[in-house]
Structures are given as C-alpha cells and as structure tokens.
Design a protein around this motif. Structure first.
Motif, mmCIF file in Angstrom:
data_model
loop_
_atom_site.group_PDB
_atom_site.id
_atom_site.type_symbol
_atom_site.label_atom_id
_atom_site.label_comp_id
_atom_site.label_asym_id
_atom_site.label_seq_id
_atom_site.Cartn_x
_atom_site.Cartn_y
_atom_site.Cartn_z
ATOM 1 N N ASN B 56 0.779 -1.257 -0.178
ATOM 2 C CA ASN B 56 -0.014 0.488 0.041
ATOM 3 C C ASN B 56 1.125 1.350 0.099
ATOM 4 O O ASN B 56 0.113 2.288 0.302
ATOM 5 C CB ASN B 56 -1.062 0.075 1.148
ATOM 6 N N ASP B 59 -0.564 4.274 -2.158
ATOM 7 C CA ASP B 59 -1.744 5.188 -2.353
ATOM 8 C C ASP B 59 -0.998 6.518 -1.251
ATOM 9 O O ASP B 59 -0.357 6.356 -0.726
ATOM 10 C CB ASP B 59 -2.271 4.611 -0.770
ATOM 11 N N VAL B 63 -3.976 8.801 3.011
ATOM 12 C CA VAL B 63 -4.637 7.919 2.915
ATOM 13 C C VAL B 63 -3.788 6.734 4.136
ATOM 14 O O VAL B 63 -3.929 6.190 5.196
ATOM 15 C CB VAL B 63 -5.020 6.874 2.123
ATOM 16 N N GLN B 64 -2.071 6.568 3.597
ATOM 17 C CA GLN B 64 -1.595 5.645 4.369
ATOM 18 C C GLN B 64 -1.245 6.135 5.941
ATOM 19 O O GLN B 64 -0.989 5.470 6.900
ATOM 20 C CB GLN B 64 0.154 6.166 3.611
#
Ligand SMILES: Nc1ncnc2c1ncn2[C@@H]1O[C@H](COP(=O)(O)OP(=O)(O)O)[C@@H](O)[C@H]1O
Ligand SMILES: [Mg+2]
Lengths: 332, 334
Positions: B56, B59, B63-64
């Motif tokens: 991820n 992102d 968001v992270q």
C-alpha cells in the motif's frame, strides 16, 4: 544580681576573613561576659561584626575564609577554641543555642516542624521518639503556639512569620540551653509581633534562667529587654555599660547617633537623624579612630590615635579621645 | 493526585498525534524505498512496483497516515515490512533489554553523579572537587562510540575481564519473568545468572551513563553550593546536628529539585544513546532493531518505535513531576 560566675566569657576575640581583596577584620578585639539569667545586648549598624561575634562563639564562622585569629571563648570556664568539631556539635543546640533574624528562611522548608524539632532533641537528649515528641509538644505550648499537637505536623510555610519565630525559639530551647544567642530575632517581623516575641523571650528567661545575648541594630529593643549593652562599631566595642547608664548618659558620639535614630513608637517609619556617612571598610581601617570620618566631634588627634576602651565611671566603658585624658586603660 | 495523573495521561493524546505526524512525515520525506531494500539491487521495476502495491505504498500519504493511525487506535502497531512479524511482538521482545540497560545506566549515573556532586560541593576547591569536575567536563564531551570501543578493547580484549557483547552467556540458564535479567535472576534466586548478567551490563551501562553522570554531578554540585549558603543550613549546624545529617538530609533534599529535573531530561537522552550503545555492544534491544529498520525503510517499525519512545518520555516526565511533590511539600499538583 547576686555575685554569680559568668556562664559565657569572650576575651579579646579577633575573627578575620582572609579574602582575595584583603583581610576583613570583622571582629577585632571584643570582650564581654554574661551571667545566668542576664541579658546582654550587642548593638551596632549592619556590618559592625555582631553576627560574626555570635558565630565565633559557636565556632561556626565560615572557614575558609574566616578564622578566629586571637582571643578566647569560655563556656562555664572551659575554653571552646581547642575543642574539636565533634565536641562543638555536642555544645551547639544543647548548651548554647541560637535563633536568627529571618524565621522565613531559617527553618528548613522541606521538613515538617516535627522532624526539625525531634532531630534536635534526639541529637542531644537520651530520649526515644515518643518522649521527644511529647517534649516537642510541650515546647510549642510553652512558646504559645495554639493547638501544638496538630501544628507539629505542619511545614514552616504553613506558619505566619511570628509563629515561625516561635517555632525557632521552641527549637532553640529544646535542650534547656544555658545561653541563647538571638541574632536580630525581631528585625524581620512587624512591630506588634516584635513586641510579642520580645515579651515571650523575657518570660521564658524568667522561667528557664538562661543567659541571653540579644543582637540588634535597634536600641529600642535593647531598652526593652537588656541588662547591659555593648555598642559595636567596625568590629570593635566602642561603648559598654548597663542599659540604664547607657540611656541616661551615653558617652560615645556613635551611641549618640544611634540613640537619635531610634524610631519613635508614634512614627516608626521615620528615622530621625540617621548617622551621616557609611560604616568603614573593614579591610582598610583608618589609622586613627575608625568612627572619626563620620564623627560630629572629631578632633585632629582622632585621625592619628586609635583610642583604647577605657573605664569611665564604674562599669561604663568608652572608646573615645573625648574622655582619654582622665582615664586609665581597663578591659571590661 | 489521581485526578492529576488522569488529566496528564489524557493530555498525552494530542502529544502523540503530533509525534505520529512528525514520525510519519520524516520517514516518508526522506528518500529511500522499502521495496528496493527488501528485494535488493537486482530486482526489476515490475517486481518493485508489485511489492509497493502490496504494501500500500502507492496510496496518497494522507491515506497511508490515516490507515496507520486507524490501526494504532485499535492497539495494533501493524506488521514489519521486512520480517512480516507484528511490530508489537518484535518491539515487546526487545524493549526489556533496552529498559534494563537504560535503567542500569541511569542508576549508575544518579548514584555516582549525585554522590560526586555532593562531595565536590562540600569540599569545594579540594582535590576531589577539581578532579571530579574536570572529569565531568571531560565526560560530557565524551563520544559514547569512542568510549565504548576503548572499553571493549581494554576490558574485553586486552584484560579479558568482561564480555564484549550480549546480555547473557549462552551456557547460563535463566528463567525469565520480566525479561529484565537482573531482576529475573533475583526473583528466581539465581546467583550465577545475576553475576553473569551484571558483568554483561557493566560496560554498556557505564558507556551509556557517562554523559548523564557528568551532567548530574555538575548540577548536583552547583545546586548543593547554592543550598549550603542558605540560612536553614546555618540553623541545622547551630543545632549541633551531625554533618552527615546536615549534608545528606537538610541540604540534599533541598538541592534535589534541579537535579531531578536534569535526571528526567537525561532519560530521554539515554533512550537515544541506547541506540548507539546497543550497536557497539551488540545489545539485543530496541536500539539496534530500529537502526536496522531505518536503514531498510521499515516504516511501521520506525513509526511505532518513535511513538513508544514518546510515551515513555512523557511518562518519565509525569513521574518526575510527581516526585517533585515528594521532595518539596510546598509544591502542589493543581
Ligand atoms: N564570609 C565572609 N567573607 C568575608 N567577609 C565577611 C564574611 N562574612 C562576614 N563578613 C564581613 O564581616 C563584617 C561583619 O559582618 P556581620 O558580623 O555579619 O555584621 P552584622 O553586625 O551586621 O551582623 C561585614 O563587614 C562583612 O563584610
Ligand atoms: Mg548580622
């Protein structure tokens, strides 16, 4: 007063400070003695060597730089100067105890009154904690602290200034000292409290019979509580007499100055006619009389001759050339 | 008191949010690629991209960060990128080693520092004062790294008195309870393990303690000198108290507050210094672990460690403030 032997004798005491900028002759030839039940006043402006005289008696002069360079201090006829620090600690707080000017700073702020009183008692008396606590309550009662048992647990900051000085007195009297040295005990207190503390000291002296050395810069205090008084200037006694003699017929021009600057009851704040000029620099004392530069009766000879302390009338000593011709040299 | 503690703990929350933002931005702004450090120099761009997608890392930052905080709110610190293990488990198994080293070093620093400071103050300008204060000046400017290596060379290699690394020799049995080995060996009455663990602690502990010890000694000395001039010390002497009582009770308790403040601050320094010390002495603690994590850009590990250190730091501050009231009855917690 009946003929009694003095409990404390100070004989030609010289205490000097050896500093980088020169030798400070803080106490330079002081002699006096006190008998049990008697109150001796030591009076003089700030810096005249009163406190250092007291600290010399206790052998608590900060050293270095201070040192007792000459003279003797005898308690009960026994010289204190050869005594070791350990022997002195047995005398301090037991035979000779002290109270100080500022009750705000003289009690340790981080310990309860109980702890500070108990440690004094337990250091000197053969008592257990329980007995010592009982004694502490009695003492607080004695000095007029209401609700003594409960107050014992309090910390110094929980007392008012006057109450704190009472605690100091209780602590100083914990082991029935023969001599109590009170170094400006009322200077930091306001007038009504001052009077209460002086009255308390007088009452306690009557009950317990100790000798008191009352150090003050205020002749008003002397008049109130002392029997005899030594006036100090620049580390030396300049006049020594009974209180009655001193107030009836003061001899030294410095004493005249002090007397005229006693604050009156009615206008305490205004100091009438304070003595002109500043106290001498104790590192570079003038060649003649050290008061000469400020003296209103200065003569030429005063600038060259340092007068001796002479007996004038019976038991009235003065160090001044005004009286030099007729007199003979004697130490009190 | 309890109210105060709760209020202080609640005020931890904004601090931690601040610290988390800082830790997060620092890690992501510094160049470096976790995918590259996991897969190595030979990996193809496609492989790297696939791994980034899996972790991820593609992102947006916000968001992270949101995902990271969401996990933390549930008490989950996430998994290490490199080892895939839960961060909480990995840190949990190493934290006791670091705590033991730090506490041991702090113990040495406080004991020796305060004692030296008191003696130096009482005997101002004596040879002891001169030597200990020159030593302290030397100590504050001593690089831990250099000192550590010198100690290993002298005491482990040349003289062979102390072990050069590790927490416990392999042949020593110790039943662990708290994972603080000294404590565990006392709890299990294991004298052999105690001596062994102590010998392992000695060098890293002293290396880590040097700077705080020097700072504590100097602060104690100056604070004591100030206090010894106070009227109540004169009173204590005039009462005839033994000088031992005057110095170690009347003076020291008053001199303690500034020293306590310094000790609290030095605790943070010790946690930082532990990273270096653990590396030099191969100490299996959080310091070495996070050092590796920084190099491999293992974001969850680094961020979580920073948060944990921040919590410890705030707790130490709280304890310091509570201790103030123990030393000075005039201080009231509002
Ligand atoms: N530690 C010291 N070092 C140098 N001089 C000192 C020290 N303590 C006191 N003195 C000097 O001794 C003199 C007498 O001081 P003191 O006895 O305290 O006066 P006071 O009559 O106001 O009580 C002062 O002039 C002071 O400067
Ligand atoms: Mg004085």
């Amino acid at each position: 007063m009946a003929e009694q032997l003095p409990i404390l004798e100070v004989d030609n005491l010289h205490t000097h400070f050896f500093t980088k900028s020169g030798v400070v002759k803080a106490v330079d030839g002081v002699s006096f003695s006190v008998k049990p039940g008697e109150t001796l006043g030591i009076v003089g402006e700030s810096g005249s060597g009163k406190s250092i005289t007291a600290m010399s008696v206790m052998k608590l002069v900060p050293s270095p730089p201070g040192r007792i360079v000459d003279g003797d201090v005898r308690f009960n006829g026994d010289s204190l100067l050869p005594k070791t620090e350990k022997e002195m600690r047995k005398i301090r707080g037991k035979d000779i105890s002290m109270i100080f000017q500022d009750p705000m700073t003289s009690l340790n702020p981080v310990f309860s009154v109980e702890k500070q009183m108990l440690e004094t008692i337990l250091t000197h008396e053969d008592m257990n904690k329980h007995q010592a606590r009982k004694r502490a309550v009695e003492l607080l009662d004695l000095v007029g602290i209401p609700d003594a048992k409960k107050r014992l647990k309090n910390y110094p900051h929980e007392f008012s200034g006057g109450m704190r000085q009472r605690v100091m007195i209780a602590m100083a009297l914990a082991c029935n000292p023969k001599v109590l040295i009170a170094d400006e005990p009322t200077t930091a207190l306001d007038v009504t409290i001052q009077a209460q503390i002086l009255a308390l000291l007088k009452r306690l002296q009557k009950e317990l019979g100790m000798a008191i050395i009352m150090i003050t810069h205020d002749l008003g205090v002397v008049a109130e509580v002392c029997d005899r008084v030594m006036v100090m200037y620049g580390g030396k006694p300049v006049e020594f007499a009974s209180v009655k003699e001193l107030f009836d017929g003061p001899k030294h021009p410095y004493t005249w100055g002090l007397l005229s600057s006693i604050p009156q009851i009615h206008n305490r704040k205004e100091r009438l006619e304070a003595i002109q000029g500043l106290p001498p620099d104790l590192r570079h004392l003038p060649e003649g009389c050290s008061f000469a530069p400020r003296c209103t009766h200065v003569k030429d000879s005063c600038l060259h001759i340092d007068p001796a302390l002479l007996e004038d009338d019976t038991d009235h000593f003065v160090r001044c050339l005004l009286y030099e011709e007729e007199e003979k040299v004697i130490q009190p | 008191m309890l109210n105060y503690i709760i209020r202080r703990l609640v005020s931890l929350i904004p601090v931690l949010i601040g610290v988390s933002i800082l830790a997060f931005s620092l890690m992501h702004l510094v160049p470096g690629d976790p995918a590259r450090s996991i897969l190595g120099e030979k990996a193809t761009e496609a492989q790297l991209e696939a791994l980034r997608e899996e972790l991820n890392l593609n992102d947006p930052y916000i968001v992270q960060y949101g995902r990271f905080m969401g996990q933390i709110a549930q008490g989950d610190l996430g998994n290490s990128i490199t080892s895939k293990e839960a961060v909480i488990v990995e840190i949990g198994s190493r934290l006791p080693a670091t705590l033991e080293l730090t506490l041991f070093a702090m113990g040495i620093a406080v004991l020796v520092g305060v004692l030296a400071g008191v003696i130096a103050a009482v005997k101002q300008y004596s040879w002891f004062d001169n030597i200990s204060m020159s030593g302290a000046l030397f100590g504050v400017s001593m690089p831990i790294f250099w000192l550590g290596l010198m100690m290993i060379w002298l005491f482990a290699v040349e003289l062979n008195w102390l072990p050069p690394s590790g927490r416990l020799s392999n042949d020593i049995e110790l039943q662990t309870i708290t994972n603080l080995y000294l404590l565990d060996s006392i709890l299990t009455l294991n004298g052999e393990a105690f001596v062994n663990a102590f010998r392992h602690l000695l060098m890293p502990g002293i290396a880590l303690a040097t700077i705080p010890m020097a700072i504590i000694a100097r602060m104690t000395r100056s604070s004591m000198l100030e206090v010894m001039k106070q009227d109540y010390i004169r009173t204590a002497n005039a009462k005839g108290l033994a000088s031992r009582l005057v110095v170690f009770q009347h003076a020291l308790k008053n001199a303690a507050l500034p020293v306590l403040t310094v000790i609290g601050l030095q605790f943070g320094f010790l946690l930082g210094g532990a990273v270096l010390t653990e590396t030099i002495f191969s100490w299996p603690g959080v310091g070495r672990y996070v050092m590796d994590a920084i190099l491999s850009r293992d974001y969850p590990v680094v961020q979580s460690t920073i948060l944990i250190v921040a919590v410890i730091f705030v707790l130490v501050n709280l304890i310091t403030d509570l201790l103030y009231t123990l030393f000075d009855p005039r201080i009231k917690l509002d």
